[in-house]
Design a protein around this motif. Structure first.
Motif, PDB file in Angstrom:
ATOM      1  N   ILE A 174      60.950 -74.752 -24.749  1.00  0.00           N
ATOM      2  CA  ILE A 174      61.905 -74.081 -23.875  1.00  0.00           C
ATOM      3  C   ILE A 174      63.296 -74.049 -24.499  1.00  0.00           C
ATOM      4  CG2 ILE A 174      63.172 -74.327 -21.690  1.00  0.00           C
ATOM      5  CD1 ILE A 174      60.574 -75.181 -20.381  1.00  0.00           C
ATOM      6  N   GLU A 175      63.695 -75.122 -25.164  1.00  0.00           N
ATOM      7  CA  GLU A 175      65.072 -75.240 -25.643  1.00  0.00           C
ATOM      8  C   GLU A 175      65.459 -74.169 -26.655  1.00  0.00           C
ATOM      9  OE1 GLU A 175      65.731 -78.486 -28.728  1.00  0.00           O
ATOM     10  OE2 GLU A 175      63.916 -79.220 -27.745  1.00  0.00           O
ATOM     11  N   ASP A 176      64.506 -73.725 -27.479  1.00  0.00           N
ATOM     12  CA  ASP A 176      64.859 -72.745 -28.506  1.00  0.00           C
ATOM     13  C   ASP A 176      63.813 -71.649 -28.698  1.00  0.00           C
ATOM     14  OD1 ASP A 176      62.862 -74.240 -29.696  1.00  0.00           O
ATOM     15  OD2 ASP A 176      64.201 -75.270 -31.092  1.00  0.00           O
ATOM     16  N   GLY A 177      62.734 -71.700 -27.914  1.00  0.00           N
ATOM     17  CA  GLY A 177      61.708 -70.666 -28.001  1.00  0.00           C
ATOM     18  C   GLY A 177      60.777 -70.785 -29.186  1.00  0.00           C
ATOM     19  N   ASN A 198      60.329 -72.023 -36.626  1.00  0.00           N
ATOM     20  CA  ASN A 198      61.413 -72.835 -37.184  1.00  0.00           C
ATOM     21  C   ASN A 198      62.764 -72.152 -37.044  1.00  0.00           C
ATOM     22  OD1 ASN A 198      59.866 -75.061 -38.919  1.00  0.00           O
ATOM     23  ND2 ASN A 198      58.813 -73.106 -39.201  1.00  0.00           N
ATOM     24  N   ASN A 199      63.799 -72.974 -36.956  1.00  0.00           N
ATOM     25  CA  ASN A 199      65.166 -72.460 -37.020  1.00  0.00           C
ATOM     26  C   ASN A 199      65.571 -72.403 -38.489  1.00  0.00           C
ATOM     27  OD1 ASN A 199      65.790 -72.097 -34.257  1.00  0.00           O
ATOM     28  ND2 ASN A 199      65.999 -74.316 -34.017  1.00  0.00           N
ATOM     29  N   LEU A 216      60.155 -80.058 -17.806  1.00  0.00           N
ATOM     30  CA  LEU A 216      59.520 -78.951 -18.506  1.00  0.00           C
ATOM     31  C   LEU A 216      60.103 -78.835 -19.911  1.00  0.00           C
ATOM     32  CD1 LEU A 216      59.383 -76.230 -15.703  1.00  0.00           C
ATOM     33  CD2 LEU A 216      57.542 -77.710 -16.512  1.00  0.00           C
ATOM     34  N   THR A 217      59.246 -78.916 -20.907  1.00  0.00           N
ATOM     35  CA  THR A 217      59.694 -78.819 -22.292  1.00  0.00           C
ATOM     36  C   THR A 217      59.097 -77.609 -23.010  1.00  0.00           C
ATOM     37  OG1 THR A 217      57.881 -80.269 -23.007  1.00  0.00           O
ATOM     38  CG2 THR A 217      59.999 -81.314 -22.487  1.00  0.00           C
ATOM     39  N   HIS A 218      58.013 -77.039 -22.455  1.00  0.00           N
ATOM     40  CA  HIS A 218      57.323 -75.935 -23.111  1.00  0.00           C
ATOM     41  C   HIS A 218      56.937 -74.853 -22.103  1.00  0.00           C
ATOM     42  CE1 HIS A 218      56.846 -79.194 -26.019  1.00  0.00           C
ATOM     43  NE2 HIS A 218      56.597 -78.282 -26.931  1.00  0.00           N
TER      44      HIS A 218
END
Length: 203
Positions: free
Chosen positions: A56-59, A169-170, A81-83
């Motif tokens: 969720i935090e960065d997709g 990945n970022n 919720l994390t995902h």
């Protein structure tokens, strides 16, 4: 019996019981649509299609799951919720409330099968979590190339290396391209139209 056979059998057994349960309902989700299993505290037997799991935090994409599969078990009663789950293709599934699923697993003696499914989920998610935290662009690219190479040949031939790595990945596209060019120049990999066609052990 090997672990892959164990999981395939467990998915079949649990999936059939979910499908037969009078409290389950059938649903079809379109490509790109979210499946709110985690938010709604549900599990599902994925009959057809492919779903992806994202942070969720960065997709970022952390996992891809093909039918047949039992999904949602690894996130039952998550505190935070994390995902989220998204359909990569049109998907059909039988959905069941997790509390009813618990009763079903007890009644039908399915907890061992549920364990095999959750164990596989943990094994395939944990390495991907480590990949995201590799220290250098080169390490990230090489590890993902190995993952692509491990795919079945038909899937590998249709997998865009750049999309595969960037969605997980970022990291900048230019950084990925730089590493890919270096690996091509050293003969460690061969590319054709963005697809990986050869990977040497040295990579």
């Amino acid at each position: 019996m090997n672990s892959r056979t164990d999981v395939a059998r467990s998915v079949k057994v649990v999936g059939e019981e979910i499908e037969k349960c009078k409290h389950a309902f059938f649903a079809v989700r379109k490509k790109g649509q979210h499946v709110e299993l985690i938010q709604d505290n549900q599990v599902a037997f994925l009959k057809s299609g492919i779903v992806t799991i994202h942070r969720i935090e960065d997709g970022l994409l952390t996992n891809s799951i093909k039918a047949p599969a039992v999904i949602g078990l690894g996130h039952i009663h998550d505190i935070g919720l994390t995902h989220f789950i998204q359909c990569k293709s049109e998907c059909s599934m039988w959905i069941l409330d997790s509390n009813i699923a618990f009763d079903l697993f007890t009644e039908k003696n399915l907890w061992q099968d549920a364990f095999f499914i959750i164990r596989k989920y943990l094994y395939i998610c944990m390495p991907k979590g480590k990949l995201i935290h590799k220290s250098s662009a080169r390490e990230i690219v090489i590890e993902h190339l190995k993952e692509i190479w491990a795919l079945d040949e038909p899937e590998r031939h249709t997998t865009s290396v750049y999309n595969f790595i960037l969605s997980r990945n970022n990291i900048s596209r230019s950084a990925v391209q730089k590493v890919v060019r270096e690996l091509e120049s050293s003969g460690d990999i061969k590319f054709y139209r963005g697809k990986l066609i050869e990977l040497n052990e040295m990579a």
